[in-house]
Design a protein around this motif. Structure first.
Motif, short mmCIF file in Angstrom:
data_model
loop_
_atom_site.label_atom_id
_atom_site.label_comp_id
_atom_site.label_asym_id
_atom_site.label_seq_id
_atom_site.Cartn_x
_atom_site.Cartn_y
_atom_site.Cartn_z
N ARG A 69 65.97 -1.67 -5.77
CA ARG A 69 66.36 -2.28 -4.48
C ARG A 69 65.29 -3.27 -4.00
N ILE A 70 64.03 -2.88 -4.17
CA ILE A 70 62.92 -3.76 -3.77
C ILE A 70 62.90 -4.99 -4.65
N LEU A 71 63.03 -4.77 -5.94
CA LEU A 71 63.00 -5.86 -6.90
C LEU A 71 64.12 -6.87 -6.64
N GLY A 95 59.33 -7.87 -0.27
CA GLY A 95 59.30 -6.47 -0.69
C GLY A 95 58.67 -5.58 0.35
N MET A 96 57.55 -6.06 0.93
CA MET A 96 56.87 -5.28 1.97
C MET A 96 57.79 -5.09 3.18
N ASP A 97 58.48 -6.14 3.58
CA ASP A 97 59.40 -6.02 4.72
C ASP A 97 60.47 -4.97 4.45
N PHE A 98 61.06 -5.01 3.26
CA PHE A 98 62.11 -4.06 2.92
C PHE A 98 61.58 -2.62 2.89
N VAL A 99 60.43 -2.44 2.27
CA VAL A 99 59.83 -1.11 2.14
C VAL A 99 59.52 -0.53 3.52
N THR A 100 58.88 -1.31 4.38
CA THR A 100 58.49 -0.79 5.69
C THR A 100 59.70 -0.59 6.60
N ASN A 102 62.64 0.29 5.74
CA ASN A 102 63.43 1.43 5.28
C ASN A 102 62.62 2.71 5.09
N ASP A 103 61.37 2.69 5.56
CA ASP A 103 60.50 3.87 5.49
C ASP A 103 60.29 4.39 4.06
N PHE A 104 60.15 3.47 3.10
CA PHE A 104 59.86 3.85 1.72
C PHE A 104 58.37 3.71 1.41
N SER A 105 57.55 3.54 2.44
CA SER A 105 56.14 3.23 2.24
C SER A 105 55.38 4.27 1.44
N HIS A 106 55.52 5.55 1.79
CA HIS A 106 54.79 6.60 1.06
C HIS A 106 55.24 6.65 -0.39
N GLY A 149 48.56 1.27 4.04
CA GLY A 149 47.91 1.05 5.33
C GLY A 149 48.90 1.00 6.48
N ILE A 150 50.05 0.37 6.22
CA ILE A 150 51.10 0.31 7.25
C ILE A 150 51.68 1.71 7.47
N ALA A 151 51.95 2.43 6.38
CA ALA A 151 52.51 3.79 6.48
C ALA A 151 51.58 4.72 7.24
N ASN A 152 50.28 4.55 7.03
CA ASN A 152 49.29 5.41 7.69
C ASN A 152 48.86 4.88 9.06
N LYS A 153 49.53 3.84 9.50
CA LYS A 153 49.28 3.22 10.81
C LYS A 153 47.84 2.69 10.94
N GLN A 154 47.24 2.28 9.81
CA GLN A 154 45.92 1.67 9.83
C GLN A 154 46.02 0.18 10.12
N ILE A 155 47.15 -0.41 9.74
CA ILE A 155 47.40 -1.82 10.02
C ILE A 155 48.85 -1.99 10.44
N THR A 156 49.13 -3.13 11.08
CA THR A 156 50.50 -3.44 11.50
C THR A 156 51.20 -4.22 10.38
N ILE A 157 52.50 -4.35 10.50
CA ILE A 157 53.26 -5.15 9.54
C ILE A 157 52.78 -6.59 9.58
N LYS A 158 52.49 -7.12 10.76
CA LYS A 158 51.98 -8.49 10.86
C LYS A 158 50.65 -8.62 10.13
#
Length: 173
Positions: A69-71, A95-100, A102-106, A149-158
């Protein structure tokens, strides 16, 4: 011909895949307990092993599907650019937009336990114009690190997008 792993909607296999996707996405491979997963799907652990053989095989089904799906999104974004660097950057952001979203980050930020080279890494490798320098190794590691980093809330999507853009800045020599 229908792939063996594509479940018929409403079946036990479909319910297991749906619950497994949710669990692996939230907790990653190591964090998922097969007994808990089976209970959430209102089934026995025997049903999980009957349909998939092992936790690793169930994970591989989920991981392969999500990578595809990401690909699909990455390929679409990359196809808009002739320049390989621009194509890679667009693919990574898409890919990053789609992953974040849809909560597939971990799930995607962790190394694949099967140690196979995943489709995303192969795709970035194919885009690499500097074939004697495997930059995709650095890019895929950076991409997964940004997603983690986004999943762990260390950084924002931006900030994640800014980091990807930074990776592709070239200084004049």
């Amino acid at each position: 011909m229908m792939n063996e792993w594509i479940p018929i909607p409403g079946t036990n296999k479909d319910r297991l895949i749906t619950v497994a996707l949710e669990e692996f996405s939230k907790k990653g491979y190591k964090g998922v307990n097969i007994t808990e997963l089976a209970e959430k799907a209102n089934m026995t652990t025997g049903a999980v092993y009957h349909h998939f053989g092992s936790k690793a095989k169930l994970y591989e089904v989920i991981r392969t599907e999500i990578e595809q799906r990401i690909l699909d999104r990455m390929e679409g974004a990359a196809s808009l650019f002739d320049n390989p660097s621009e194509a890679m950057k667009a693919a990574m952001i898409s890919g990053m937009d789609f992953v974040t979203k849809n909560d597939f980050s971990h799930l995607i930020s962790e190394p694949n336990p099967s140690n196979r080279k995943d489709k995303i890494e192969r795709f970035l490798s194919d885009l690499n114009a500097i074939n004697d320098l495997p930059i995709e190794l650095v890019l895929i590691a950076s991409w997964r690190s940004i997603i983690k980093g986004i999943a762990n809330k260390q950084i924002t999507i931006k900030q994640g997008k800014d980091l990807i853009n930074w990776l592709f800045q070239k200084e004049s020599m």
